[in-house]
Design a protein around this motif. Structure first.
Motif, PDB file in Angstrom:
ATOM      1  N   ALA A  31      -7.610  10.684 -12.887  1.00  0.00           N
ATOM      2  CA  ALA A  31      -6.987  11.827 -12.221  1.00  0.00           C
ATOM      3  C   ALA A  31      -6.528  11.450 -10.814  1.00  0.00           C
ATOM      4  CB  ALA A  31      -7.961  12.992 -12.166  1.00  0.00           C
ATOM      5  N   ALA A  32      -7.369  10.690 -10.096  1.00  0.00           N
ATOM      6  CA  ALA A  32      -7.006  10.277  -8.737  1.00  0.00           C
ATOM      7  C   ALA A  32      -5.782   9.373  -8.754  1.00  0.00           C
ATOM      8  CB  ALA A  32      -8.190   9.566  -8.075  1.00  0.00           C
ATOM      9  N   LEU A  33      -5.747   8.436  -9.707  1.00  0.00           N
ATOM     10  CA  LEU A  33      -4.620   7.503  -9.782  1.00  0.00           C
ATOM     11  C   LEU A  33      -3.356   8.189 -10.282  1.00  0.00           C
ATOM     12  CD1 LEU A  33      -6.456   4.330 -11.130  1.00  0.00           C
ATOM     13  CD2 LEU A  33      -5.649   4.778  -8.799  1.00  0.00           C
ATOM     14  N   ASP A  34      -3.494   9.166 -11.172  1.00  0.00           N
ATOM     15  CA  ASP A  34      -2.323   9.939 -11.613  1.00  0.00           C
ATOM     16  C   ASP A  34      -1.672  10.654 -10.430  1.00  0.00           C
ATOM     17  OD1 ASP A  34      -2.536   9.185 -14.234  1.00  0.00           O
ATOM     18  OD2 ASP A  34      -3.416  11.067 -14.938  1.00  0.00           O
ATOM     19  N   ALA A  35      -2.514  11.198  -9.547  1.00  0.00           N
ATOM     20  CA  ALA A  35      -1.984  11.906  -8.381  1.00  0.00           C
ATOM     21  C   ALA A  35      -1.233  10.956  -7.466  1.00  0.00           C
ATOM     22  CB  ALA A  35      -3.123  12.588  -7.632  1.00  0.00           C
ATOM     23  N   VAL A  36      -1.787   9.761  -7.267  1.00  0.00           N
ATOM     24  CA  VAL A  36      -1.104   8.760  -6.437  1.00  0.00           C
ATOM     25  C   VAL A  36       0.211   8.348  -7.077  1.00  0.00           C
ATOM     26  CG1 VAL A  36      -1.227   6.412  -5.517  1.00  0.00           C
ATOM     27  CG2 VAL A  36      -3.245   7.882  -5.440  1.00  0.00           C
ATOM     28  N   GLU A  37       0.180   8.089  -8.378  1.00  0.00           N
ATOM     29  CA  GLU A  37       1.390   7.653  -9.078  1.00  0.00           C
ATOM     30  C   GLU A  37       2.468   8.735  -9.040  1.00  0.00           C
ATOM     31  OE1 GLU A  37       2.964   6.056 -13.437  1.00  0.00           O
ATOM     32  OE2 GLU A  37       0.820   6.453 -13.136  1.00  0.00           O
TER      33      GLU A  37
END
Length: 221
Positions: A31-37
């Protein structure tokens, strides 16, 4: 530059999963990496769009298919994470690609309407103003000057509320075109005068150039 905290969070969750045996940690990392991407896709897409506008200004418009891919990817990621505000902004840019780059307003309209709905629900007045502006362009091109004026005016009201003065100036130019077509030339001249004043005050030289082009095209003093 500071490192994005969400990447650090994802790394900590990775360690918790690998070394701590926490199977649930990986969902949080994703979820954290999806937000960054999603944020990266949005920003890179806007940069690609700016390059298209520059190429068009130089008389050699060059579209990059990555632009649509980036905005659609951002929309999917925001939707998956439940970020209504982000999804609304991404939907607007999908519409902008179709309307501005491909000159296909009909395809753009559902994205603009979705963007307006999502931005309204999330309280994102800036994206609301953008969606209303581009829906105004669509009505202007379709010949419905009254509706175009209403949409531009609502967009301008929102932009004044959030103190987005360069955007107010840009909208005033659109209102000047509509006013001139409705034979309200004195009002058109007032719109352009305010647009020029706001552009100069905010060092918005690109908008100032648009105002000058509008004044010449509309043959206003």
């Amino acid at each position: 530059m500071t490192r994005d905290e969400r990447i650090g969070t994802a790394e900590l969750l990775y360690e918790r999963a690998v070394f701590g045996g926490d199977d649930n940690a990986l969902e949080g990392a994703d979820a954290a990496l999806d937000a960054v991407e999603a944020d990266l896709c949005m920003t890179r897409g806007r940069v690609v769009h700016a390059r298209f506008l520059d190429s068009r200004r130089r008389g050699r418009p060059a579209a990059d298919p990555r632009e649509l891919e980036l905005f659609e990817r951002a929309a999917r990621l925001y939707r998956r994470s439940g970020d209504t505000r982000g999804e609304g902004e991404a939907a607007f840019w999908v519409g902008t690609f179709h309307q501005v780059v491909r000159d296909d307003t009909e395809t753009a309209l559902p994205s603009f309407r979705l963007a307006l709905d999502l931005a309204t629900r999330s309280g994102d007045r800036l994206t609301m103003s953008y969606a209303l502006r581009h829906l105004g362009f669509a009505e202007h091109m379709a010949g419905d000057l009254d509706e175009a004026r209403r949409l531009f005016e609502e967009s301008t009201r929102l932009r004044r509320e959030v103190d987005f003065l360069p955007g107010v100036a840009a909208n005033l130019i659109g209102l000047a075109y509509v006013a001139a077509q409705q034979q309200r030339r004195d009002e058109a001249a007032r719109f352009l005068k305010e647009a020029e004043e706001l552009s100069a005050r905010t060092a918005s030289h690109g908008v100032l150039l648009w105002a000058a082009e509008a004044r010449e095209e509309l043959e206003l003093p």
